[in-house]
Write a protein that holds these residues in place. Sequence first.
Motif, short mmCIF file in Angstrom:
data_model
loop_
_atom_site.label_atom_id
_atom_site.label_comp_id
_atom_site.label_asym_id
_atom_site.label_seq_id
_atom_site.Cartn_x
_atom_site.Cartn_y
_atom_site.Cartn_z
N GLU A 165 36.08 6.12 7.16
CA GLU A 165 37.30 6.09 6.33
C GLU A 165 37.00 5.35 5.02
N ILE A 166 37.83 5.64 4.03
CA ILE A 166 37.81 4.91 2.77
C ILE A 166 38.95 3.89 2.83
N MET A 167 38.61 2.61 2.63
CA MET A 167 39.61 1.55 2.80
C MET A 167 39.75 0.71 1.54
N SER A 168 40.93 0.15 1.40
CA SER A 168 41.19 -0.82 0.33
C SER A 168 40.65 -2.19 0.76
N ASP A 169 40.69 -3.15 -0.15
CA ASP A 169 40.18 -4.48 0.16
C ASP A 169 40.95 -5.14 1.30
N ASP A 170 42.23 -4.75 1.49
CA ASP A 170 43.02 -5.36 2.56
C ASP A 170 42.96 -4.56 3.86
N GLY A 171 42.07 -3.55 3.92
CA GLY A 171 41.85 -2.82 5.16
C GLY A 171 42.74 -1.61 5.37
N ALA A 172 43.53 -1.23 4.38
CA ALA A 172 44.37 -0.04 4.50
C ALA A 172 43.53 1.22 4.27
N ILE A 173 43.74 2.24 5.09
CA ILE A 173 43.04 3.52 4.93
C ILE A 173 43.66 4.28 3.75
N LEU A 174 42.81 4.67 2.81
CA LEU A 174 43.29 5.30 1.59
C LEU A 174 43.36 6.82 1.74
N PRO A 175 44.24 7.47 1.00
CA PRO A 175 44.34 8.94 1.06
C PRO A 175 43.06 9.60 0.53
N GLN A 176 42.87 10.85 0.95
CA GLN A 176 41.73 11.62 0.49
C GLN A 176 41.71 11.68 -1.03
N GLY A 177 40.53 11.45 -1.61
CA GLY A 177 40.37 11.50 -3.05
C GLY A 177 40.43 10.15 -3.71
N GLU A 178 41.02 9.16 -3.04
CA GLU A 178 41.10 7.83 -3.65
C GLU A 178 39.80 7.06 -3.39
N THR A 179 39.49 6.16 -4.31
CA THR A 179 38.24 5.41 -4.24
C THR A 179 38.46 4.05 -3.59
N GLY A 180 37.58 3.71 -2.67
CA GLY A 180 37.63 2.41 -1.99
C GLY A 180 36.32 2.18 -1.28
N GLU A 181 36.32 1.23 -0.34
CA GLU A 181 35.09 0.90 0.38
C GLU A 181 34.90 1.86 1.56
N ILE A 182 33.67 2.36 1.71
CA ILE A 182 33.33 3.22 2.85
C ILE A 182 33.20 2.35 4.09
N CYS A 183 33.95 2.68 5.12
CA CYS A 183 33.96 1.91 6.37
C CYS A 183 33.66 2.84 7.53
N VAL A 184 32.87 2.34 8.49
CA VAL A 184 32.35 3.17 9.57
C VAL A 184 32.53 2.44 10.89
N ARG A 185 32.84 3.19 11.94
CA ARG A 185 32.85 2.61 13.28
C ARG A 185 32.27 3.61 14.27
N GLY A 186 31.87 3.11 15.43
CA GLY A 186 31.30 3.98 16.46
C GLY A 186 29.98 3.45 16.96
N ASP A 187 29.33 4.24 17.82
CA ASP A 187 28.11 3.79 18.50
C ASP A 187 26.92 3.64 17.56
N LEU A 188 27.00 4.19 16.34
CA LEU A 188 25.90 4.06 15.39
C LEU A 188 25.80 2.64 14.82
N VAL A 189 26.87 1.90 14.88
CA VAL A 189 26.96 0.62 14.18
C VAL A 189 26.19 -0.47 14.92
N MET A 190 25.57 -1.35 14.16
CA MET A 190 24.78 -2.46 14.69
C MET A 190 25.61 -3.36 15.61
#
Length: 523
Positions: free
Chosen positions: A351-376
Motif C-alpha cells: 500500500e501507499i501510506m501517508s506519514d500518519d499511516g493512512a492508506i492513500l487512494p490510487q495515484g496519490e504519492t506516499g511511502e511504499i509499505c509492505v507486509r507479509g511473509d517476505l518481510v524481515m
Amino acid sequence: MAIIDFFDRGWRGNPQGSAYIQDDRHHSFDEVGALSCRIANALLAEGLPKETKGAIWAGNDVTAWTCTLGLWRANMCWIPVGARNSVEENHHVLDSFDCEVLFFQQAFADTIAGLQPRLPKIRRWICIDGEAPAVAGSLSLQHWVEHQSADRPVVAVELDDVIMLSATGGTTGAPKGVMNTHRSAQTFCAHFMMRCSYGGNERPVNLAAAPMTHTAGLLSLPCTALGGTVVVVTKPDPALLLGGIAKYRVTEFFLPPTVIYRLLDIPGLKEKVDFSSLRYFMYGAAPMSVDKLKLAIETFGPVMMGGYGQTEAPASIAFLRPDEHFDGAGNIASDERLSSVGRPNPLIGCEIMSDDGAILPQGETGEICVRGDLVMKGYYQAPEKTAETLVDGWLRTGDIGHVDAEGYLHITDRKKDMIISGGFNVYPSEVEQVLWSHPAVQDCAVIGVPDAQWGEAVKAVVELNAGQEVAAEALIALCKEKLGSVKAPKTVDFVEVLPRSPAGKVLKKDLRARYWNASARKI
C-alpha cells in the motif's frame, strides 16, 4: 520449506547434473550436496546451536557458496561479506553481528590475520582453498571436513529461524543487520518461480555475474531448485560475462543498471554475441534510465525483467515481467510503464501510506509499505530501529511512490533523498531520468546541496560516456524544458566515476558529504 530445500529439490531430481560451473569446471549436485553435508556435520560437531552466525569472505566461488549451503543445512545463519567492501566495513559487520565461524579464501588471509585481534568472538577460522598459516588457528576446509559424514544431518527447523543476517546499505550511520528467515527467503523464491516460467523438464541456466553476497546469490536458489545450472563468473569482466551467455546457453541473469549501461556502450554488441538463449535478463538494485532500457530491449531482445525489493523484503516486492515491457500490439510499452517496477507480487500486501499511516487512494504519492511473509524478522539487536521500521505489521520501506491506473508501482525516490528547495519538494529520480536521456550521459546522481537562498539547491553530478562532452548549461536547459525551473539543477558537476557500492548503487551519501561537511546543518 527450509532454505536448503531449494537446493535439495534439484539434487534429488538431477544428482549427476551440473549444479555449478566455474572456470569450465563442472560441479555436480552430488558433489556439492555431499560437501555441504560434510560442512554442516562439521559445524554441528563443534556443538554450535541453531542460528549460529557464520560468514564467508570470498569472491564469487562455488566452494564459498557451498559453505553457505552448509551453514543453512545446519540451520545456522549466513552473514554475507562483500569481498569488494572496505576492510573496516567488513570488520564492523563481523564484530557487531557476532560472527563465530569465518570461512575465507587464501587471497584474504593477510587482511584477516591483521583483523584477528579485533574479532574475539570468532571461534573457528576455515580457509576454503588450502592452508593459511598467517591466520592463527585456522584449518583448511579439506582437513576440517575429511572425517565428516556426507549424509544429510537431521536438524529441527522452524520457519522463523534466522538464516541470513545482511548489512543494510544505509544512507547514514553504521549498517544495520537485517534478519531474514526461512519464511522470508522461501517467499522470495516462490515469487521468482511464479514470475519466471519454465515448463516440463526444462532446466534453467543462471549466470551469477553480480556478487553472490547480494542479489545474485539468492537468485541462484530457484535455478538449482529446478535442477538447473549456475554459471559462476569469478571476476567483473564483461568478456567473461558475455562469453558465458552463448557458451553455456544462459537463460537468466541479473545485473545492476550501471553494468548494463557499460555493456550497451560496446560497439556492435548485438552482432557480436548470441543472446538467443536468454529468457530473463533481470535489472534492479537502482533506478534504470527508460531510454537505456529501450536500447537494452533492442539489443538483448524481449527478455528484460525489472525487479524491486529491499534487504528488509528480499528482492521481490514487485517484478516488471518481460511481456509487460510491451503493449498489447507488440510495441515497446509507454515510458510510464517502463519507469515502473511492475505490479506487486502475490504473496505480499503493498500500500501507499501517508506519514500518519493512512492508506492513500490510487495515484496519490506516499511511502511504499509492505507486509507479509517476505518481510524481515527485524534488525539485529536493534529493537528501537525495528519498531521505527515495522509499524502495525507494515514494513515502512522509506521509498516514496504511487500506483498508477493499471496497478503498476512507481518509485519516486527514497524518502531521505527528497530535496526541499525553496519550499518545493524535488524528487531526484525524476530529474535523473531526464539527464539519462541525453546521449552524452552515462550515469548521474541528483542531490541537494546547501544554498543560502533556497535552503537546498538541486545539483546534478554527472558521469559522461567515454569520448563524449556536453556543457552544464545544456543539461540544465534540458531539465528546464522537461521539468520546469524549480526541479532543474542549479549547477552540474562532472566526475570521472560516481562512487558506487558493490551492488552497483550510487552512494549519494558520499556525494553529499563533499558539499555538506562544511555546513552547520546536514539537510
